[in-house]
Design a protein around this motif. Structure first.
Motif, PDB file in Angstrom:
ATOM      1  N   PRO A 177     -10.259   3.586   3.913  1.00  0.00           N
ATOM      2  CA  PRO A 177      -9.191   3.200   2.980  1.00  0.00           C
ATOM      3  C   PRO A 177      -8.132   4.281   2.874  1.00  0.00           C
ATOM      4  O   PRO A 177      -8.342   5.430   3.287  1.00  0.00           O
ATOM      5  CB  PRO A 177      -9.951   3.029   1.655  1.00  0.00           C
ATOM      6  CG  PRO A 177     -11.096   3.974   1.765  1.00  0.00           C
ATOM      7  CD  PRO A 177     -11.503   3.963   3.209  1.00  0.00           C
ATOM      8  N   THR A 187       0.402   3.934  -3.045  1.00  0.00           N
ATOM      9  CA  THR A 187      -0.230   5.215  -2.728  1.00  0.00           C
ATOM     10  C   THR A 187       0.767   6.339  -2.494  1.00  0.00           C
ATOM     11  O   THR A 187       0.367   7.505  -2.447  1.00  0.00           O
ATOM     12  CB  THR A 187      -1.112   5.072  -1.480  1.00  0.00           C
ATOM     13  OG1 THR A 187      -0.290   4.676  -0.356  1.00  0.00           O
ATOM     14  CG2 THR A 187      -2.191   4.027  -1.701  1.00  0.00           C
ATOM     15  N   THR A 192       0.821  -1.204   0.000  1.00  0.00           N
ATOM     16  CA  THR A 192       0.000   0.000   0.000  1.00  0.00           C
ATOM     17  C   THR A 192       0.859   1.260   0.000  1.00  0.00           C
ATOM     18  O   THR A 192       0.575   2.219  -0.735  1.00  0.00           O
ATOM     19  CB  THR A 192      -0.936  -0.001   1.222  1.00  0.00           C
ATOM     20  OG1 THR A 192      -1.731  -1.182   1.212  1.00  0.00           O
ATOM     21  CG2 THR A 192      -1.838   1.214   1.219  1.00  0.00           C
ATOM     22  N   THR A 252      -8.351  -3.526  -2.832  1.00  0.00           N
ATOM     23  CA  THR A 252      -9.522  -4.310  -2.436  1.00  0.00           C
ATOM     24  C   THR A 252      -9.376  -5.757  -2.878  1.00  0.00           C
ATOM     25  O   THR A 252      -9.682  -6.693  -2.124  1.00  0.00           O
ATOM     26  CB  THR A 252     -10.794  -3.698  -3.037  1.00  0.00           C
ATOM     27  OG1 THR A 252     -10.957  -2.355  -2.549  1.00  0.00           O
ATOM     28  CG2 THR A 252     -12.023  -4.519  -2.677  1.00  0.00           C
ATOM     29  N   CYS A 304      -6.172   7.495  -2.181  1.00  0.00           N
ATOM     30  CA  CYS A 304      -5.650   7.080  -3.483  1.00  0.00           C
ATOM     31  C   CYS A 304      -6.769   7.160  -4.507  1.00  0.00           C
ATOM     32  O   CYS A 304      -7.942   7.379  -4.162  1.00  0.00           O
ATOM     33  CB  CYS A 304      -5.070   5.665  -3.430  1.00  0.00           C
ATOM     34  SG  CYS A 304      -6.259   4.421  -2.863  1.00  0.00           S
ATOM     35  N   GLN A 309      -7.390   1.842  -5.448  1.00  0.00           N
ATOM     36  CA  GLN A 309      -8.318   1.324  -4.450  1.00  0.00           C
ATOM     37  C   GLN A 309      -8.859  -0.040  -4.850  1.00  0.00           C
ATOM     38  O   GLN A 309      -8.985  -0.947  -4.009  1.00  0.00           O
ATOM     39  CB  GLN A 309      -9.463   2.312  -4.260  1.00  0.00           C
ATOM     40  CG  GLN A 309     -10.452   1.908  -3.179  1.00  0.00           C
ATOM     41  CD  GLN A 309      -9.803   1.809  -1.810  1.00  0.00           C
ATOM     42  OE1 GLN A 309      -9.186   2.763  -1.344  1.00  0.00           O
ATOM     43  NE2 GLN A 309      -9.928   0.673  -1.169  1.00  0.00           N
ATOM     44  N   THR A 328      -9.199   5.662  -7.734  1.00  0.00           N
ATOM     45  CA  THR A 328     -10.088   4.503  -7.812  1.00  0.00           C
ATOM     46  C   THR A 328      -9.356   3.247  -8.274  1.00  0.00           C
ATOM     47  O   THR A 328      -9.615   2.140  -7.784  1.00  0.00           O
ATOM     48  CB  THR A 328     -11.254   4.800  -8.760  1.00  0.00           C
ATOM     49  OG1 THR A 328     -11.926   5.986  -8.328  1.00  0.00           O
ATOM     50  CG2 THR A 328     -12.243   3.649  -8.794  1.00  0.00           C
TER      51      THR A 328
END
Length: 449
Positions: free
Chosen positions: A365, A347, A343, A377, A368, A373, A370
């Protein structure tokens, strides 16, 4: 084809009518009526009479387009056949390994359509509705304990459900549709609607009732159900002006009821993560179960007076709850440490840290775009799926794997998904989905995990 012959002493008219279709040369028609494949129902004084045409005549009931008509209880006979057909069809699909979302798709697209047509003709008895619902949910949960309330499963995905169609509401709505078709219509069936239901429907559709026309003071069960459905629909306003969506929602809310948020997870943000476009059915299934606390852990089994409730992993003596399986157990620390590093790299932000709310439900979350993300996920869902599979192997097979071996399988699954999308998707779409995580060199994709 329906033939009404009067008086009874003139059967030659009936014979003449059938002869025209049995020998279409007379009418210059291409169709021909085959007497050996023709069945007829004798009504009234025609019962037990010998008729001239060589067809198969019956005196009790006959099936037309899958609907039984005649004496006795043809509606019970029709719905009994439909329920048996649904149960048999569910049994055919029951031997397949399908996720919850896949089973909902099977039910909505392949099972329920068997009921829609008879539902527009006959009112379904309450006993058959109970039997149908029991069979559907037995198939949905594979004959095991129902871990989520039925009224929750009926809700749309954005409200925490699975989008399973509530067929009692749909059947009521379809049966009432003929009342709307009868308004300002000149079709022959309108006279039946006005006779049987005009007095009951005049509150909602004044044009269907007139004192100058005959009408029944005792409507049949189907028309009584239509009147009750129209009463429910009237809670949203004028039933003749409201949209079909609002009317159906009123019937649904009346029969199913409102769902109160649970204390585990609720809200649109949780369901947005559960039904993310980057997840397949297996991962959505697991996240949906986690959000509803529908995971059969040892602590849940202890509440059922089964087992001791302790985590099955070696050298772990804590209660095995959902949060323990995916966050608190010492075994899972390596997975979320690796996820934290991934992450931070995607990010470019070192101030965000993985929390329990994010690990379980995807809440809070990192900042960042979409695309990133969706990648996070998918990776976090893959971690939880691998953890649950390894835990089940320990419980049911007595075989567990080291954390680094399971983590390597997570990397392999992510890499396999990326490589398959690289082959399947156009380059522009692939770049929007996986661009921050991959690089393409000499026509081959390289996953930077």
């Amino acid at each position: 084809m329906c033939c009404l012959v009067n008086p009874l002493q003139e059967p030659s008219k009936l014979s003449l009518c059938f002869d025209h279709f049995a020998y279409p040369v007379v009418l210059k028609l291409s169709a021909r009526l085959n007497p050996t494949k023709t069945k007829g129902l004798r009504l009234g004084k025609w019962r037990s009479k010998k008729l001239p045409f060589a067809a198969s005549w019956v005196d009790d009931a006959i099936k037309i387009n899958g609907i039984w008509f005649g004496y006795g209880s043809p509606e019970l006979l029709t719905w009994n056949e439909k329920v048996d057909l649904v149960v048999a069809r569910l049994k055919d699909f029951g031997d397949r390994h399908i996720s919850l979302l896949g089973k909902v798709t099977v039910i909505n697209r392949f099972i329920y359509p068997l009921l829609w047509y008879p539902g527009t003709v006959l009112a379904a008895p309450e006993g058959f509705l109970v039997r149908l619902e029991r069979a559907v949910f037995r198939f949905l949960w594979s004959g095991k304990t129902e871990l989520v309330r039925r009224k929750v499963v009926y809700q749309v995905p954005r409200q925490g459900g699975l989008g399973l169609v509530h067929f009692p509401s749909k059947l009521r709505f379809l049966l009432t549709k003929c009342v709307y078709s009868a308004v300002d219509s000149r079709m022959p069936f309108v006279y039946f609607v006005r006779y049987w239901g005009g007095l009951s429907f005049r509150r909602f559709f004044p044009s269907l009732f007139s004192n100058s026309e005959p009408h029944s003071w005792r409507p049949t069960g189907a028309y009584s159900q239509m009147r009750e459905t129209l009463r429910i629909m009237s809670t949203v306003g004028d039933v003749s002006q409201s949209s079909a969506r609002d009317l159906y929602r009123a019937v649904f809310d009346e029969l199913v009821g409102q769902v109160q948020p649970n204390h585990f997870a609720s809200g649109p943000e949780v369901w947005r993560v559960v039904h993310s476009r980057s997840l397949d059915c297996r991962r959505r299934d697991l996240l949906w179960r986690i959000a509803h606390d529908a995971i059969v852990t040892n602590l849940k089994r202890l509440r059922w007076s089964l087992g001791d409730g302790i985590c099955p992993r070696t050298r772990c003596t804590k209660w095995e709850s959902v949060s323990h399986v995916f966050w608190q157990c010492d075994y899972v620390a390596l997975f979320w440490e690796w996820f934290q590093v991934l992450t931070d790299r995607l990010t470019l932000c070192n101030t965000w840290a993985v929390s329990q709310d994010y690990a379980l439900y995807g809440l809070s979350p990192p900042p960042c775009n979409t695309s990133v993300q969706d990648i996070l996920t998918f990776v976090s869902a893959s971690i939880k799926l691998a953890l649950w599979r390894d835990r089940c192997n320990i419980v049911f097979r007595g075989v567990g794997r080291p954390a680094d071996v399971v983590l390597a399988s997570v990397r392999a699954e992510v890499k396999l998904r990326v490589e398959s999308d690289f082959v399947r998707l156009p380059r522009s779409a692939f770049g929007r989905w996986w661009g921050p995580l991959v690089s393409v060199r000499a026509g081959r994709v390289v996953v930077n995990l």
